[in-house]
Design an enzyme around this catalytic site. Sequence first.
Site, PDB file in Angstrom:
ATOM      1  NE  ARG A 106      69.279 124.082  29.938  1.00 47.87           N
ATOM      2  CZ  ARG A 106      69.961 123.007  30.306  1.00 47.87           C
ATOM      3  NH1 ARG A 106      69.848 122.536  31.546  1.00 47.87           N
ATOM      4  NH2 ARG A 106      70.767 122.399  29.460  1.00 47.87           N
ATOM      5  CE  LYS A 151      67.123 122.492  27.392  1.00 53.77           C
ATOM      6  NZ  LYS A 151      67.665 122.871  26.064  1.00 53.77           N
ATOM      7  CG  HIS A 204      70.325 131.172  27.398  1.00 53.68           C
ATOM      8  ND1 HIS A 204      70.060 130.004  28.100  1.00 53.68           N
ATOM      9  CD2 HIS A 204      71.019 130.791  26.292  1.00 53.68           C
ATOM     10  CE1 HIS A 204      70.564 128.976  27.442  1.00 53.68           C
ATOM     11  NE2 HIS A 204      71.149 129.424  26.351  1.00 53.68           N
ATOM     12  NE  ARG A 226      72.566 127.207  30.063  1.00 51.71           N
ATOM     13  CZ  ARG A 226      72.777 126.049  30.711  1.00 51.71           C
ATOM     14  NH1 ARG A 226      72.840 126.039  32.024  1.00 51.71           N
ATOM     15  NH2 ARG A 226      72.913 124.917  30.051  1.00 51.71           N
ATOM     16  CG  HIS A 233      75.932 122.056  27.897  1.00 49.01           C
ATOM     17  ND1 HIS A 233      76.997 122.935  27.734  1.00 49.01           N
ATOM     18  CD2 HIS A 233      74.821 122.837  27.889  1.00 49.01           C
ATOM     19  CE1 HIS A 233      76.538 124.169  27.643  1.00 49.01           C
ATOM     20  NE2 HIS A 233      75.228 124.139  27.726  1.00 49.01           N
ATOM     21  CE1 TYR A 287      78.231 129.631  26.833  1.00 45.64           C
ATOM     22  CE2 TYR A 287      78.330 127.250  27.028  1.00 45.64           C
ATOM     23  CZ  TYR A 287      77.604 128.422  27.014  1.00 45.64           C
ATOM     24  OH  TYR A 287      76.245 128.383  27.172  1.00 45.64           O
TER      25      TYR A 287
END
Length: 312
Positions: free
Chosen positions: A163, A187, A258, A261, A284, A293
């Site tokens: 990110r 995150k 993004h 990414r 993730h 994806y």
Amino acid sequence: MTATRAICHRRGVQDVLEQFDEYLALQRGRSEHTRRAYLGDLRSLFAFLADRTPGAGLDALSLPVLRSWLAAQAASGTARATLARRTSAVKTFTAWAQRRGLLTDDPATRLQVPKSGRTLPSVLRADQATDAMNAAESGAQQGDPLALRDRLIVEMLYATGIRVSELCGLDIDDVDRSRRVLRVLGKGNKQRTVPYGQPAHDALSAWLTTGRPALTTGESGPALLLGARGRRLDPRQARTVVHQTMSAVPGAPDIGPHGLRHSAATHLLEGGADLRVVQELLGHSTLATTQLYTHVTVARLRAVHDQAHPRA
């Protein structure tokens, strides 16, 4: 009205939001980006409440008010994903406020989170990604420090799929150049190791040797990427860099960090990478997010089949 709620009413909404921000940071471990988004959502809610009932305090929040606010957001064209986040922000806030005694009961208990409805992201073709990297490299050939930095931004985002906030948060010590890996804080303050390739390594070496020393000031600290004034690079500047680079690639979609990414993840899967490996690289928390994806790659297969097969 309890004494605690009376104090809350006198201090105003801003003090309550500052306490909530501290709770999100210290107890929930939410990132600065998430906290900023949540606080913006709540300020929007309280502005709506003030317009509806001037002088109303926190205790004026009710389920009808919350639903009316979300309905007004939807009517103005707010995306479903944004509505879902705003609903989550409110539910988190009212649950916290009730625990603190600022609300008698939680008005958002029965508030439903709208389904965000996932859409296929715009991604670069492999040849467009190559053209974008070549454009960034060409711009850096004169040795301008900012051009060297911009090349590194584009190369590293595509090479790693991290990110933009993670990239801008990197310190020099987070880079292991001998093994060509990054130590990334993602995150939820989860740390992961992400590899990068030779082109990104070359861009990194040029930046650290020539570019960064020319921009370093007393305010630079350990930050890997710097702005023109020597401070840590802001993610908004990095987004501008990516958009400018994409504008130099004929036919490429106007994507930001993004989008790079998404492109990195798609190209990894198209190249045969295992889905769980891609999940780990992207950071993730669930495999379901990464599976988006696989839909992108299937969509591409369908497009090629429709174009090339005589009986498509």
